[in-house]
Design a protein around this motif. Sequence first.
Motif, PDB file in Angstrom:
ATOM      1  N   UNK A  54       1.317   4.509  -4.173  1.00 24.96           N
ATOM      2  CA  UNK A  54       1.245   5.909  -4.588  1.00 24.96           C
ATOM      3  C   UNK A  54       2.496   6.356  -5.342  1.00 24.96           C
ATOM      4  N   UNK A 110       0.828  -1.210   0.000  1.00 23.15           N
ATOM      5  CA  UNK A 110       0.000   0.000   0.000  1.00 23.15           C
ATOM      6  C   UNK A 110       0.859   1.255   0.000  1.00 23.15           C
ATOM      7  N   UNK A 111       1.947   1.222   0.752  1.00 24.88           N
ATOM      8  CA  UNK A 111       2.798   2.405   0.854  1.00 24.88           C
ATOM      9  C   UNK A 111       3.578   2.668  -0.431  1.00 24.88           C
ATOM     10  N   UNK A 112       3.854   1.605  -1.206  1.00 22.61           N
ATOM     11  CA  UNK A 112       4.588   1.802  -2.456  1.00 22.61           C
ATOM     12  C   UNK A 112       3.698   2.241  -3.611  1.00 22.61           C
TER      13      UNK A 112
END
Lengths: 214, 214
Positions: free
Chosen positions: A22, A18-20
């Motif tokens: 964007x 999820x953090x990667x």
Amino acid sequence: MKNRNNHGSSIQVPIPTLRRLPGYLSFFKALKINGVVYVSSSQIASAFNMDSTLVTKDLSHTGIKGRTKVGYNVDQLIDTVINFLDFNSRENAFLFGVGNLGRALINYEGLRHYGLEIVAGFDIDPGIVNTSIKGIKIHPLEEFRDLSVKVPARIGIITTPDSNAQEVADLAVAWGIKAIWNFTPQSIKVPANVIVENTSVYSDLAVILHRLNN
Amino acid sequence: MKNRNNHGSSIQVPIPTLRRLPGYLSFFKALKINGVVYVSSSQIASAFNMDSTLVTKDLSHTGIKGRTKVGYNVDQLIDTVINFLDFNSRENAFLFGVGNLGRALINYEGLRHYGLEIVAGFDIDPGIVNTSIKGIKIHPLEEFRDLSVKVPARIGIITTPDSNAQEVADLAVAWGIKAIWNFTPQSIKVPANVIVENTSVYSDLAVILHRLNN
DNA sequence: CAGTGTGAAGTTGTTCACAGCA
DNA sequence: TGCTGTGAACAACTTCACACTG
């Protein structure tokens, strides 16, 4: 959205994924501007200095299908990732504490473009209260209860001084906020059903300094 | 600083540990203000909703020793963690791009207190260039080479528009910057010996939205 | 016995190896 | 052959179990 593995059971999307996503999205948008139509996982991986299999796995969580030998369609990647991250559905937020950081968040167009709409600011400083920034009114904190009913929100952003973080969180939780985005380094205690996401530049600074000095 | 295990070989500090330590530090400072002298790992753990063993392991990396049945001395914790994270040694930084976010970082006292001193800002907007914010002068970007020799820095902070991130990074790398703190969601390519730390609110936003909607 | 401290087990996330496809 | 896609191996991180200490 959860994925289903081949046994039919539900598996979670890893937080690192999820953090990667964007970051990928921003890369895809730049590709589109440059007229690129297809991109392979190895091209994406090289832009981010990472393993291409990891890119593949990350993207597979969004449900997108690549074409072998060709790669992924850039337009489709953009649409799919935006959809997957809910960056296209409007989510209202209250902002508590309108100092430098709070003001920067209000002024930051990016959040609005990615689905987060700050609908009201709250502060206790008489010099700020009842002014407006970018059309968003800053209200006295004591008006929070009444106002928040009229234009509700699920997210509360805390950009107060550290020492006020907990009391503001308590207020927001008592009203019924669903998620707190805590920009202070202070830890916040909330009931288990309330989501807390901590964002602190000190964590990043700690990593930078450690890598510089070791 | 690296720890040594009982075989004499060097082991790395886990990144997650580094990222948690500033949060602990803030908690310890609050304890000190409230006159607390000793704190146990389970008390710390409960403040952060985590396992007490993990707190113990995190703290053990800093080299601090707790006293059984009593816990850790708060003053000593504060000193040790600040030292371990190099939050007490001044590190100069250049700021590239003085928009809302850049201005917020300059105004943010916290960074200075934790060792990061922004020594100069650079921008291309004639309306900003040659002004000062909090005593920090904003220079035209083309003056970067000359100025940076006079007051050098190892860290470059990028808060430009996304599309300018790479060119500014190239400029900083060519001059000899050691670490880049990238606040744009854009990925940046640099030589392997240059450290890049990416900070993007979109990553946090993605996690919040995902947890809210699932 | 309430705490630290640590090796072992468990879990999560990443990389490897290779099957399948155009 | 160059790519996606995926199960298996591996590495990193967290939790468990328990020895130790005052």
